[in-house]
Design an enzyme around this catalytic site. Sequence first.
Site, mmCIF file in Angstrom:
data_model
loop_
_atom_site.group_PDB
_atom_site.id
_atom_site.type_symbol
_atom_site.label_atom_id
_atom_site.label_comp_id
_atom_site.label_asym_id
_atom_site.label_seq_id
_atom_site.Cartn_x
_atom_site.Cartn_y
_atom_site.Cartn_z
ATOM 1 N N GLU A 262 -74.361 6.228 -28.471
ATOM 2 C CA GLU A 262 -75.465 7.133 -28.775
ATOM 3 C C GLU A 262 -76.318 6.610 -29.917
ATOM 4 O O GLU A 262 -77.556 6.643 -29.847
ATOM 5 C CB GLU A 262 -74.898 8.519 -29.121
ATOM 6 C CG GLU A 262 -75.966 9.599 -29.233
ATOM 7 C CD GLU A 262 -75.352 10.986 -29.313
ATOM 8 O OE1 GLU A 262 -74.700 11.395 -28.337
ATOM 9 O OE2 GLU A 262 -75.512 11.652 -30.359
ATOM 10 N N ARG A 288 -113.042 6.346 -34.133
ATOM 11 C CA ARG A 288 -113.470 7.406 -35.055
ATOM 12 C C ARG A 288 -114.331 6.809 -36.167
ATOM 13 O O ARG A 288 -113.919 5.861 -36.847
ATOM 14 C CB ARG A 288 -112.237 8.079 -35.665
ATOM 15 C CG ARG A 288 -112.493 9.014 -36.817
ATOM 16 C CD ARG A 288 -113.254 10.253 -36.404
ATOM 17 N NE ARG A 288 -113.267 11.238 -37.461
ATOM 18 C CZ ARG A 288 -114.069 12.296 -37.482
ATOM 19 N NH1 ARG A 288 -114.916 12.494 -36.489
ATOM 20 N NH2 ARG A 288 -114.018 13.155 -38.475
ATOM 21 N N GLN A 299 -109.648 -0.153 -45.720
ATOM 22 C CA GLN A 299 -108.353 -0.760 -46.048
ATOM 23 C C GLN A 299 -107.235 0.272 -46.121
ATOM 24 O O GLN A 299 -106.102 -0.001 -45.695
ATOM 25 C CB GLN A 299 -108.450 -1.511 -47.379
ATOM 26 C CG GLN A 299 -107.224 -2.359 -47.677
ATOM 27 C CD GLN A 299 -107.373 -3.139 -48.968
ATOM 28 O OE1 GLN A 299 -107.263 -2.569 -50.054
ATOM 29 N NE2 GLN A 299 -107.657 -4.429 -48.851
#
Length: 419
Positions: A262, A288, A299
């Site tokens: 798991e 955007r 940056q």
Amino acid sequence: MKGPTTMTFTFGTDDDPAADIKTTEATETAEMCRTVERFARRELGFVPPSLDRDEFRRRWLLAGRQGLVGSVVPEAYGGSGLDAVSAAAVLEALGYGSPDTGFAFSVAAHLFAAVMPVVEFGTEEQKRRWLPALCSGERIAAHGITEPEAGSDTLALRTRAVREGDHYVLDGAKAFTTNAPVADVFVVQAATAPGGGYFGLTAFVVEADTPGLTVGPPYDKVGLRGSPTADVRLDGCVVPASHVLGAEGAGAAVFAGSMKWERTCLFAVYLGAMRRVLESTVAYVKEREQFGVPIGGFQAVSHRVVDMTLALESARLLLYKAARGLARGSEDEVAPALAKLAVSEAAVRIGLDAVQLRGALGVLTGGDAEALLRDALPSRIFSGTNEIQKNNIARALGLGGTRRPARRRRRTGNPPPTS
């Protein structure tokens, strides 16, 4: 879905999960992952607002036909016979293809926490009785170990199993049981020798229709909503002795084995989800615009995206390293713990960053960024909390000694020394 038979491990250089697998049958492996991605997009392309058992069963049967719910089970019992590396690649593809990370989590929990214990500890009769239907998607499995007062402390279980002739009687309660509302079969951990430590627990396979076993209502969770979870009560459940996995007292070993699977392979689902969200984030910051330029040119934004990429790729390397060890039969417990830590922390961080970069849009429900964040929050808790993983790693490094009682200081009336 049949996996490659010979395999060596190299880290990939592109975004294809199968790139981590270089074999004489690499083309087959890559096609297998592409098939899973297409299936996930087509059939698991949305997250149901609430548990719809019919829809869940429909999806489960389809996942069974894809070989997902029995991927690492030997072919002789109806599985696909994949090793840990191939299984991780397939689950990464599933997490990448579908926004329903909860459903993918349910598939992985079924496979690694409940089915693999039968594979690794079951008798031949037990394997032939339960595995084929669990691999085909006809039946669903759940693993009951967590209790209201026994989470990380698995040796403190209050669920009891008392032997009476050729059967055991189980009494107790389990909490946070993944797949419980839809499960047909439960792997249940109970104390057969209370206070017996590592050898005091025993694992049982319990059919869901066993008298005395009841499942509570599904939880309403912050994340992994496509994975049904509930409490389970056991009141005088009579379970045949032939349903014991391994042997009486082998429960802790059964649990430890399932956790290695798991903590390694299950978390590949999150690699796929992170990759999907990172790709959509890069696309968003390129489009955007603010102040007349795409925000990806700032940056502060570009560096955040680089940090997201670093977190994902670092976690991915650790997970596939752990998967390679598991495939080779390694008993190392550090690699799975490191992988679990790295992936879960990366998933939360990438979720937060993806929300932040989207601004107000990031906090609206229904977006892939906020969904990743919600789905990632539980990952630092299940399969052993991240704090427990750090304890385990420290112990393996020789740093986690047994806690000793503090020495009693003789009372002299003077203050204790300062050095």
